[in-house]
Structures are given as C-alpha cells and as structure tokens.
Design a protein around this motif. Structure first.
Motif, short mmCIF file in Angstrom:
data_model
loop_
_atom_site.label_atom_id
_atom_site.label_comp_id
_atom_site.label_asym_id
_atom_site.label_seq_id
_atom_site.Cartn_x
_atom_site.Cartn_y
_atom_site.Cartn_z
N ALA A 1 0.82 -1.21 0.00
CA ALA A 1 0.00 0.00 0.00
C ALA A 1 0.86 1.26 0.00
N GLY A 2 2.19 1.09 -0.14
CA GLY A 2 3.07 2.25 -0.17
C GLY A 2 3.33 2.84 1.20
N GLN A 3 3.10 2.08 2.27
CA GLN A 3 3.28 2.58 3.63
C GLN A 3 4.54 1.98 4.24
N LEU A 4 5.50 2.82 4.54
CA LEU A 4 6.71 2.37 5.22
C LEU A 4 6.45 2.39 6.73
N ALA A 5 5.48 1.57 7.14
CA ALA A 5 5.07 1.50 8.55
C ALA A 5 5.85 0.38 9.22
N SER B 1 -3.87 -7.22 18.42
CA SER B 1 -2.92 -6.56 17.52
C SER B 1 -3.65 -5.83 16.38
N THR B 2 -4.76 -6.39 15.92
CA THR B 2 -5.54 -5.74 14.86
C THR B 2 -6.12 -4.42 15.36
N LEU B 3 -6.67 -4.44 16.57
CA LEU B 3 -7.24 -3.23 17.15
C LEU B 3 -6.18 -2.16 17.34
N VAL B 4 -5.03 -2.54 17.87
CA VAL B 4 -3.95 -1.57 18.09
C VAL B 4 -3.48 -0.99 16.76
N ALA B 5 -3.34 -1.84 15.74
CA ALA B 5 -2.90 -1.36 14.43
C ALA B 5 -3.91 -0.39 13.83
N ALA B 6 -5.20 -0.70 13.95
CA ALA B 6 -6.24 0.18 13.42
C ALA B 6 -6.24 1.53 14.15
N VAL C 1 -8.79 6.69 0.17
CA VAL C 1 -7.39 6.46 0.49
C VAL C 1 -7.18 6.20 1.98
N ALA C 2 -7.84 6.98 2.82
CA ALA C 2 -7.68 6.81 4.27
C ALA C 2 -8.13 5.42 4.71
N LEU C 3 -9.25 4.95 4.15
CA LEU C 3 -9.76 3.63 4.51
C LEU C 3 -8.80 2.53 4.05
N VAL C 4 -8.27 2.67 2.83
CA VAL C 4 -7.34 1.67 2.30
C VAL C 4 -6.10 1.60 3.17
N ARG C 5 -5.56 2.75 3.57
CA ARG C 5 -4.36 2.77 4.40
C ARG C 5 -4.64 2.17 5.78
N THR C 6 -5.81 2.49 6.34
CA THR C 6 -6.16 1.95 7.66
C THR C 6 -6.35 0.44 7.60
N LEU D 1 -4.67 -5.02 8.70
CA LEU D 1 -4.43 -6.38 8.22
C LEU D 1 -3.00 -6.81 8.51
N GLY D 2 -2.06 -5.91 8.27
CA GLY D 2 -0.68 -6.22 8.61
C GLY D 2 -0.51 -6.48 10.10
N GLY D 3 -1.21 -5.70 10.93
CA GLY D 3 -1.15 -5.91 12.37
C GLY D 3 -1.72 -7.26 12.77
N ALA D 4 -2.80 -7.68 12.10
CA ALA D 4 -3.41 -8.98 12.41
C ALA D 4 -2.45 -10.12 12.10
N ILE D 5 -1.80 -10.04 10.94
CA ILE D 5 -0.88 -11.10 10.54
C ILE D 5 0.35 -11.11 11.45
N ALA D 6 0.85 -9.92 11.78
CA ALA D 6 1.99 -9.84 12.70
C ALA D 6 1.61 -10.40 14.06
N GLY D 7 0.37 -10.12 14.50
CA GLY D 7 -0.09 -10.65 15.77
C GLY D 7 -0.12 -12.17 15.78
N LEU D 8 -0.54 -12.75 14.67
CA LEU D 8 -0.55 -14.21 14.56
C LEU D 8 0.87 -14.75 14.68
N GLY D 9 1.81 -14.10 13.99
CA GLY D 9 3.20 -14.53 14.09
C GLY D 9 3.75 -14.38 15.49
N GLY D 10 3.41 -13.29 16.17
CA GLY D 10 3.89 -13.08 17.53
C GLY D 10 3.35 -14.11 18.51
N ALA D 11 2.05 -14.45 18.38
CA ALA D 11 1.45 -15.45 19.25
C ALA D 11 2.08 -16.82 19.03
N LEU D 12 2.30 -17.18 17.77
CA LEU D 12 2.94 -18.46 17.47
C LEU D 12 4.37 -18.49 18.01
N TYR D 13 5.05 -17.34 17.92
CA TYR D 13 6.41 -17.26 18.46
C TYR D 13 6.41 -17.52 19.97
#
Length: 283
Positions: free
Chosen positions: A34-38, A74-79, A172-177, A182-194
C-alpha cells in the motif's frame, strides 16, 4: 524416512522459526504494497505475544483462544495507530511507527504483568510445526485471494498515486487503515505463534532489531511481493545455520547480501521471475 525424522529432530526449532518469520514478513508486505513504510510489525507481534502468553499462563487459555485474542488485540492496536499517523508518509511514517514500537517495548519492560525485563517463561509450547505451517498457508491463501479483489486494485492505486486514486473514487484513508490493520493482524498471529513455540519471551524479542530483520527480509525478497517476502525470510533464517562458522559476522553477512540485492536486483529476488519492471517502495 529415517533421514527426515532425524533431520527434523535436529532442526525442528529452525523449521518452526522459518514459518513464523515468513508470517511476519507477509505482515510487513501488506503495508509495503500500500506504499506505507510502517515499521511497527515487531510491536504488533510483541503485543500479541504477551496477550497470548498471559492468557495461557494466567487464564489457562487453550492455544486457539490465545491466537484469536492476540490477533484481535494486535488488529485493534494497528487500526488505532492508523488514525494518528494517517497524514504521515515515507520516512516520517517510518519514524513515527518505530517510535511506537519503542514505546511498546518500554512499557513491556516496566510492567509486572509482562515480567518486566526478565520476560515471561514456562509458556506452553503447543504451537507445533504443523500448526505453524497451517497458519502460514491460511495467511498466504487469504492474501492470494485478496490480491484478486477490487481492494487489491485500490491498494495498488494508492501506492502509485494517491491523488489519482482519490480522483477515481478510492477512499485512500480507509485503504491505508485497512492495510495497516491487516498487517497488524498477521503480525499478531506470528507473535502469538512465536510465544507458544519459544517457551520464553522478553521485550528485547520485539525491539527495533527484530523490526529491522523483518524489513530486510522484505527488501531482499521484493517489497511488493508476498512470495518474495517469504523467500527472503526463509533465506535469512537458514543462512546462519549454513555459515555457522561465521556466526560472529552474521550482521555483516546480512548487510553484504542486502547491498548485493539493492545493486543487482533492485526489485528483490521476486523480480528475477517477473517480466515487468521492478516495483520499488515509494517514500
């Protein structure tokens, strides 16, 4: 068959880490597409890891409940993070999200419920290899399916030109959010598995060094390629085992590989099999 059993017994931890690292790399690739260097994926993973670990240790949550709760957190925090950083772009967004990650690390370092600097131990190691790779497969299939929807087209438009995207009716704002969430959700899954595969977690596991690793995986694989991100994560997870005699020079070796990719394959490894021009992250 005996060879594979012996190989798995010797390298089971590495195999698990490759799967988890691939999930974390996919989480960042969502934002980069999405072009976000987050750069807050390590923080999202840490939040989820602590939610999962505390739930398992204090509330006796089963693994499935720990995963659901940690991904939701993690999804809530990312949003929520997407709201104050919505107007930031490029390096300013990167600095803001890195700062958020450091805030999360400092908080985890000073709370008694997280074990402080000593971290949490005795976490149930119930995230087995099949579970990790099933989760990776589900994430990959979900992103593959999402990549064939109108939302993926909107993401590409936002990445290439936000003004043009607004001109054709893209929110645009909705797409970025949604991308950050979504990235936060996937990262959260990885963190929990870790957390459920490592027995022990500490704030340093989710600091800037981990975020730097995730970014390098994506750059080497290709900043806008989910498959490239997985390949980059797998390559740099296996590399330390291959060059074990040079373990003390791991960061130097990673730097050489990153420099070589930037110079000779600017689009990452994924550009080697793509016919189109390499896609670069706009900052």
């Amino acid at each position: 068959m005996g060879f594979f059993v012996a190989f798995y017994a010797q390298h089971s931890h590495l195999i698990d880490q490759i799967g988890i690292n691939a999930i974390l790399a996919l989480s960042l690739s969502v934002s980069l597409r999405a072009g976000q260097l987050a750069l807050a994926q390590a923080a999202f993973a840490g939040i989820a890891a602590y939610v999962s670990a505390i739930g398992a240790l204090s509330l006796n949550w089963p693994l499935w409940l720990s995963l659901i709760a940690s991904v939701a957190a993690s999804t809530l925090v990312a949003a929520l993070l997407a709201l104050p950083v919505s107007r930031l772009r490029g390096i300013f967004l990167a600095i803001a999200t890195i700062g958020f990650g450091e805030i999360v690390r400092v908080i985890a370092n000073n709370l008694s419920i997280t074990g402080g600097a000593e971290g949490l131990s005795s976490i149930p190691a119930d995230a087995t290899t099949p579970i990790i790779y099933i989760c990776l497969l589900v994430v990959a299939l979900a992103l593959w399916t999402l990549g064939r929807t109108k939302f993926a087209l909107a993401v590409a438009l936002v990445r290439e030109d936000e003004h043009a995207a607004r001109g054709v009716g893209v929110n645009v704002a909705l797409v970025r959010t949604l991308s950050l969430a979504l990235g936060g959700a996937i990262a959260g899954l990885g963190g929990a598995l870790y957390a459920h595969s490592s027995f022990f977690i500490a704030p340093t596991d989710f600091g800037f060094a981990r975020m730097e690793q995730i970014l390098v995986w994506c750059v080497i694989g290709g900043v806008t390629s989910p498959l490239g991100a997985v390949i980059g994560a797998a390559l740099l997870s296996i590399l330390p085992e291959i060059i074990r005699p040079l373990a003390d020079y791991r960061e130097f070796t990673n730097g050489i590989i990153l420099l070589a990719v930037i110079l000779f394959a600017p689009g990452g490894i994924s550009a080697l099999w793509r016919r189109d021009k390499p896609e670069r992250l706009r900052v």
